[in-house]
Write a protein that holds these residues in place. Structure first.
Motif, PDB file in Angstrom:
ATOM      1  N   CYS A  68       0.845  -1.187   0.000  1.00 36.35           N
ATOM      2  CA  CYS A  68       0.000   0.000   0.000  1.00 36.35           C
ATOM      3  C   CYS A  68       0.885   1.243   0.000  1.00 36.35           C
ATOM      4  CB  CYS A  68      -0.942   0.014   1.206  1.00 36.35           C
ATOM      5  SG  CYS A  68      -0.115  -0.124   2.799  1.00 36.35           S
ATOM      6  N   ALA A  69       0.286   2.393  -0.303  1.00 35.82           N
ATOM      7  CA  ALA A  69       0.994   3.670  -0.235  1.00 35.82           C
ATOM      8  C   ALA A  69       0.870   4.237   1.176  1.00 35.82           C
ATOM      9  CB  ALA A  69       0.420   4.640  -1.261  1.00 35.82           C
ATOM     10  N   ILE A  70       1.834   5.083   1.561  1.00 34.63           N
ATOM     11  CA  ILE A  70       1.853   5.612   2.926  1.00 34.63           C
ATOM     12  C   ILE A  70       2.233   7.088   2.907  1.00 34.63           C
ATOM     13  CG2 ILE A  70       4.280   4.960   3.265  1.00 34.63           C
ATOM     14  CD1 ILE A  70       3.629   4.401   6.209  1.00 34.63           C
ATOM     15  N   SER A  71       1.666   7.853   3.846  1.00 38.17           N
ATOM     16  CA  SER A  71       2.107   9.219   4.138  1.00 38.17           C
ATOM     17  C   SER A  71       2.149   9.356   5.648  1.00 38.17           C
ATOM     18  CB  SER A  71       1.143  10.252   3.534  1.00 38.17           C
ATOM     19  OG  SER A  71       1.624  11.572   3.736  1.00 38.17           O
ATOM     20  N   SER A  72       3.227   9.959   6.167  1.00 40.61           N
ATOM     21  CA  SER A  72       3.472   9.967   7.607  1.00 40.61           C
ATOM     22  C   SER A  72       3.553  11.388   8.164  1.00 40.61           C
ATOM     23  CB  SER A  72       4.779   9.225   7.929  1.00 40.61           C
ATOM     24  OG  SER A  72       4.734   7.897   7.469  1.00 40.61           O
ATOM     25  N   SER A  73       3.050  11.550   9.374  1.00 37.00           N
ATOM     26  CA  SER A  73       3.158  12.826  10.083  1.00 37.00           C
ATOM     27  C   SER A  73       3.975  12.628  11.359  1.00 37.00           C
ATOM     28  CB  SER A  73       1.766  13.353  10.436  1.00 37.00           C
ATOM     29  OG  SER A  73       1.104  12.453  11.305  1.00 37.00           O
ATOM     30  N   ARG A  74       4.348  13.742  12.000  1.00 40.16           N
ATOM     31  CA  ARG A  74       5.061  13.680  13.280  1.00 40.16           C
ATOM     32  C   ARG A  74       4.299  14.498  14.310  1.00 40.16           C
ATOM     33  NH1 ARG A  74       7.324  18.582  14.359  1.00 40.16           N
ATOM     34  NH2 ARG A  74       8.150  19.870  12.660  1.00 40.16           N
ATOM     35  N   ASP A  75       4.696  14.393  15.556  1.00 37.88           N
ATOM     36  CA  ASP A  75       4.068  15.179  16.612  1.00 37.88           C
ATOM     37  C   ASP A  75       4.381  16.658  16.435  1.00 37.88           C
ATOM     38  OD1 ASP A  75       2.909  13.049  17.998  1.00 37.88           O
ATOM     39  OD2 ASP A  75       4.766  12.633  19.079  1.00 37.88           O
ATOM     40  N   ASP A  84      -2.834  22.137   8.636  1.00 34.01           N
ATOM     41  CA  ASP A  84      -3.458  20.856   8.309  1.00 34.01           C
ATOM     42  C   ASP A  84      -2.839  20.231   7.065  1.00 34.01           C
ATOM     43  OD1 ASP A  84      -5.136  21.330  10.439  1.00 34.01           O
ATOM     44  OD2 ASP A  84      -6.786  22.085   9.205  1.00 34.01           O
ATOM     45  N   TRP A  85      -2.296  21.057   6.186  1.00 35.57           N
ATOM     46  CA  TRP A  85      -1.711  20.559   4.941  1.00 35.57           C
ATOM     47  C   TRP A  85      -0.205  20.316   5.041  1.00 35.57           C
ATOM     48  CZ3 TRP A  85      -4.267  25.250   5.504  1.00 35.57           C
ATOM     49  CH2 TRP A  85      -3.464  26.382   5.585  1.00 35.57           C
ATOM     50  N   ASP A  86       0.350  20.309   6.244  1.00 36.61           N
ATOM     51  CA  ASP A  86       1.769  19.990   6.366  1.00 36.61           C
ATOM     52  C   ASP A  86       2.037  18.500   6.189  1.00 36.61           C
ATOM     53  OD1 ASP A  86       3.445  22.273   6.627  1.00 36.61           O
ATOM     54  OD2 ASP A  86       2.424  22.739   8.506  1.00 36.61           O
ATOM     55  N   THR A  87       1.000  17.679   6.234  1.00 38.31           N
ATOM     56  CA  THR A  87       1.095  16.287   5.790  1.00 38.31           C
ATOM     57  C   THR A  87      -0.045  16.071   4.800  1.00 38.31           C
ATOM     58  OG1 THR A  87       2.030  15.528   7.887  1.00 38.31           O
ATOM     59  CG2 THR A  87       1.048  13.862   6.457  1.00 38.31           C
ATOM     60  N   GLN A  88       0.295  15.593   3.601  1.00 30.64           N
ATOM     61  CA  GLN A  88      -0.714  15.424   2.555  1.00 30.64           C
ATOM     62  C   GLN A  88      -0.475  14.147   1.763  1.00 30.64           C
ATOM     63  OE1 GLN A  88       0.084  19.435   0.833  1.00 30.64           O
ATOM     64  NE2 GLN A  88      -2.144  19.667   0.791  1.00 30.64           N
ATOM     65  N   PHE A  89      -1.553  13.660   1.152  1.00 32.67           N
ATOM     66  CA  PHE A  89      -1.466  12.579   0.171  1.00 32.67           C
ATOM     67  C   PHE A  89      -2.232  13.040  -1.059  1.00 32.67           C
ATOM     68  CE2 PHE A  89      -3.001   8.668  -1.874  1.00 32.67           C
ATOM     69  CZ  PHE A  89      -1.796   7.996  -2.045  1.00 32.67           C
ATOM     70  N   PHE A  90      -1.615  12.849  -2.229  1.00 33.95           N
ATOM     71  CA  PHE A  90      -2.206  13.315  -3.480  1.00 33.95           C
ATOM     72  C   PHE A  90      -2.436  12.139  -4.425  1.00 33.95           C
ATOM     73  CE2 PHE A  90       0.695  16.569  -1.851  1.00 33.95           C
ATOM     74  CZ  PHE A  90      -0.092  17.714  -1.839  1.00 33.95           C
ATOM     75  N   VAL A  91      -3.596  12.147  -5.072  1.00 31.20           N
ATOM     76  CA  VAL A  91      -3.847  11.271  -6.213  1.00 31.20           C
ATOM     77  C   VAL A  91      -3.842  12.172  -7.436  1.00 31.20           C
ATOM     78  CG1 VAL A  91      -5.425   9.655  -7.316  1.00 31.20           C
ATOM     79  CG2 VAL A  91      -5.229   9.696  -4.820  1.00 31.20           C
ATOM     80  N   ASN A 176      -5.564  16.598   3.048  1.00 29.01           N
ATOM     81  CA  ASN A 176      -4.805  17.223   4.128  1.00 29.01           C
ATOM     82  C   ASN A 176      -4.891  16.333   5.365  1.00 29.01           C
ATOM     83  OD1 ASN A 176      -4.406  19.329   2.364  1.00 29.01           O
ATOM     84  ND2 ASN A 176      -5.928  20.672   3.301  1.00 29.01           N
ATOM     85  N   LEU A 177      -3.761  15.752   5.754  1.00 25.28           N
ATOM     86  CA  LEU A 177      -3.760  14.707   6.767  1.00 25.28           C
ATOM     87  C   LEU A 177      -3.331  15.174   8.152  1.00 25.28           C
ATOM     88  CD1 LEU A 177      -2.065  11.890   4.624  1.00 25.28           C
ATOM     89  CD2 LEU A 177      -4.508  12.280   4.970  1.00 25.28           C
ATOM     90  N   TYR A 178      -3.013  16.470   8.313  1.00 24.35           N
ATOM     91  CA  TYR A 178      -2.450  16.894   9.594  1.00 24.35           C
ATOM     92  C   TYR A 178      -3.483  17.594  10.471  1.00 24.35           C
ATOM     93  CZ  TYR A 178       1.564  17.685  12.646  1.00 24.35           C
ATOM     94  OH  TYR A 178       2.452  17.654  13.692  1.00 24.35           O
ATOM     95  N   VAL A 179      -4.746  17.198  10.338  1.00 21.10           N
ATOM     96  CA  VAL A 179      -5.778  17.727  11.233  1.00 21.10           C
ATOM     97  C   VAL A 179      -5.487  17.265  12.660  1.00 21.10           C
ATOM     98  CG1 VAL A 179      -8.248  17.788  11.724  1.00 21.10           C
ATOM     99  CG2 VAL A 179      -7.444  17.764   9.341  1.00 21.10           C
TER     100      VAL A 179
END
Length: 553
Positions: A68-75, A84-91, A176-179
């Protein structure tokens, strides 16, 4: 000799200008099992540094045989403010996605921690176009399948720029994954971005009214939603008696008074709303017709907007302002959908422009679109799956099916539904309008389930069917019986006088050796044989009980 109503395909039904093209998946390596990641991009933190690059493909933590594909955030660190957009996944896809295109995004998603994400429309990844794509989504620690679909709007392609001078394009859906401002891993798999291109509008061929029970002859309010002065709280609209007639009603409110200043608090125009919603997503330049009768206790102006779902605002203007008075008036609007309105399917009436308590009434509502633009899926009120037995070659068998769900979903008389004028059957090119055929002829199906004069399964309906129980007469004109495990699949469709469908997905199977066959649900515990006769003491054979066929041994 009794008469038989049967299926004969005669006139092709158009699927509509906007439904003739098939969806085409634009994503490469959507199952993430190859090396190509050209359609997947991320903004994420790797080893403390922010990366902007193609996504990584990793082993699925829940299945060592899957990738699978992955996108990672940090604390987020103390004193730090990350967006909120400091971690993102794009199609992202190579083909240009245009205003009016129909899209369907499908993918499986999960995360190490539950979290929410926002969706946006971009040109290339990170080249922002518009803040809204399809709303927020939720991640859990279990894989779930996400399906989002809609019509591409002007804003999603051009943002705030003038379409005539803009050089913007749309190729990308951004998440946007950094909510959740914490370290987390977000996983994506089985990704499809399917696009169906618009062929442009048709000339008017007639109107199809999508509103159910617009004349309020029944209690069905599935097309109407009301909001009575409580922001964000919507519910099925209520029917009231007014002037000796039935009407839909919402009640506006007056603003609260600030006890400290004695002044009225701010009150939005949309605090009270009435919605008319239909299952048809509009495209650019589509024609529509709206009409209704309306009045209010006090004179007031009401604004109209177009929404997606009720409350999911799309554009501020739909029918223009409507002036209510204490006398009944008729509103009639014929128009064409603009690029800003594309993708909407709900008319919203903002009923708190007058900041006073007031009752607003609506009746005789029609919200119609050009009939040729209506797809089969949109006009389907319900569907179910049934099994029908096929007898030995050269013999006939009957099966009685309870059609109460179709009768109730379509609000139609049972006898009208099973007449030849109101039945359709699947052909190679889709569903066809059918006529009453000569006695005993019926429609024949081939081994692929399509209508075929040379087919070996013949299906008819007996006009003596009654009490919502349709008697299907099945003949086997083939040279050999159906093999064990063989199935033939087709569709039957019943149509009410306003054009709504109820579809039966039919599977033909051999009548020999049947242990149990799921049929449409019956309304009693009576036992029937396969000719439809009521049985009190079944002997050895096949019978029907509560919609299920079973073997009495």
């Amino acid at each position: 000799m009794k008469k038989i109503y049967s299926f004969i395909a005669a006139i092709m039904l158009s699927a509509g200008a906007y439904a003739q093209q098939d969806y085409v998946d634009r994503v490469t390596n959507g199952n993430c099992e190859g090396d190509d990641v050209s359609c997947f991009f991320v903004h994420e933190y790797r080893d403390g540094d922010r990366a902007e690059t193609n996504a990584r493909l990793v082993v699925d933590p829940t299945d060592p045989n899957n990738h699978c594909a992955i996108s990672s955030s940090r604390d987020q660190e103390e004193g730090e403010t990350l967006d909120d957009w400091d971690t993102q996944f794009f199609v992202t896809v190579a083909e240009k996605i245009e205003v009016g295109d129909e899209y369907r995004l499908t993918m499986r998603i999960r995360a190490d921690k539950p979290a929410n994400a926002q969706s946006q429309a971009h040109n290339a990844p990170g080249d922002y176009n518009y803040w809204s794509m399809f709303g927020d989504i939720s991640f859990t620690t279990e894989w779930v399948t996400l399906v989002k679909e809609g019509i591409i709007t002007q804003n999603q392609v051009y943002g705030d720029e003038d379409p005539e001078t803009s050089t913007k394009e749309m190729h990308t859906i951004a998440l946007n994954l950094y909510v959740l401002k914490e370290a987390n891993n977000y996983y994506f798999d089985d990704i499809k971005l399917e696009i169906r291109k618009s062929q442009g509008p048709h000339e008017l061929t007639g109107w199809f009214d999508f509103v159910k029970n617009g004349d309020l002859s029944t209690d069905d309010v599935s097309s109407f939603i009301g909001r009575d002065g409580i922001d964000g709280v919507d519910k099925p609209a209520r029917i009231v008696e007014i002037d000796g007639m039935r009407a839909l009603n919402v009640t506006s409110i007056a603003p609260e008074i600030d006890p400290e200043t004695g002044e009225a608090k701010s009150l939005d125009d949309w605090r009270t709303q009435f919605f008319v919603t239909i299952p048809h997503k509009f495209r650019v330049n589509e024609k529509f017709h709206f009409e209704m009768m309306y009045k209010a206790d006090k004179e007031a102006t009401v604004q109209t907007q177009i929404h997606r779902n009720p409350g999911d605002y799309l554009f501020y203007q739909m029918l223009g302002d409507v002036n209510f008075t204490p006398e009944w008036q008729k509103l009639e609007v014929d128009g064409e959908i603009t690029a800003d309105q594309a993708g909407g399917y709900t008319v919203a009436f903002n009923c708190n422009v007058l900041k006073e308590v007031n009752n607003y009434y609506f009746k005789d509502i029609v919200f119609a679109v050009n009939e040729i633009d209506v797809s089969e899926e949109e006009r389907t009120s319900g569907s179910e799956s049934i099994l029908l037995p096929v007898p030995a070659p050269g013999t006939m068998i009957n099966a009685t099916i309870d059609m109460t769900p179709a009768v109730e979903a379509l609000g139609s008389d049972f006898k009208e539904l099973i007449s030849g004028d109101n039945m359709k059957v699947q052909t190679v090119n889709g569903l066809s309008v059918d006529k009453i055929s000569p006695v005993f002829t019926g429609v024949s199906f081939n081994e692929n389930g399509f209508e075929d004069e040379e087919g070996f399964i013949s299906l008819e309906i007996d006009e003596e069917s009654e009490a919502n129980n349709a008697i299907f007469i099945i003949n086997n004109f083939g040279d050999a019986p159906m093999a064990d495990g063989q199935e033939i699949n087709t569709r039957l469709c019943f149509v009410n006088k306003t054009g709504w469908y109820y579809i039966y997905n039919v599977t033909f199977v051999s009548a020999d050796g049947i242990d149990e066959i799921q049929s449409a649900q019956h309304v009693s515990d009576q036992i029937y044989d396969l000719t439809g006769r009521m049985i009190t003491k079944p002997t050895k054979g096949i019978y029907i009980l509560n919609g299920k066929k079973y073997i009495q041994k």
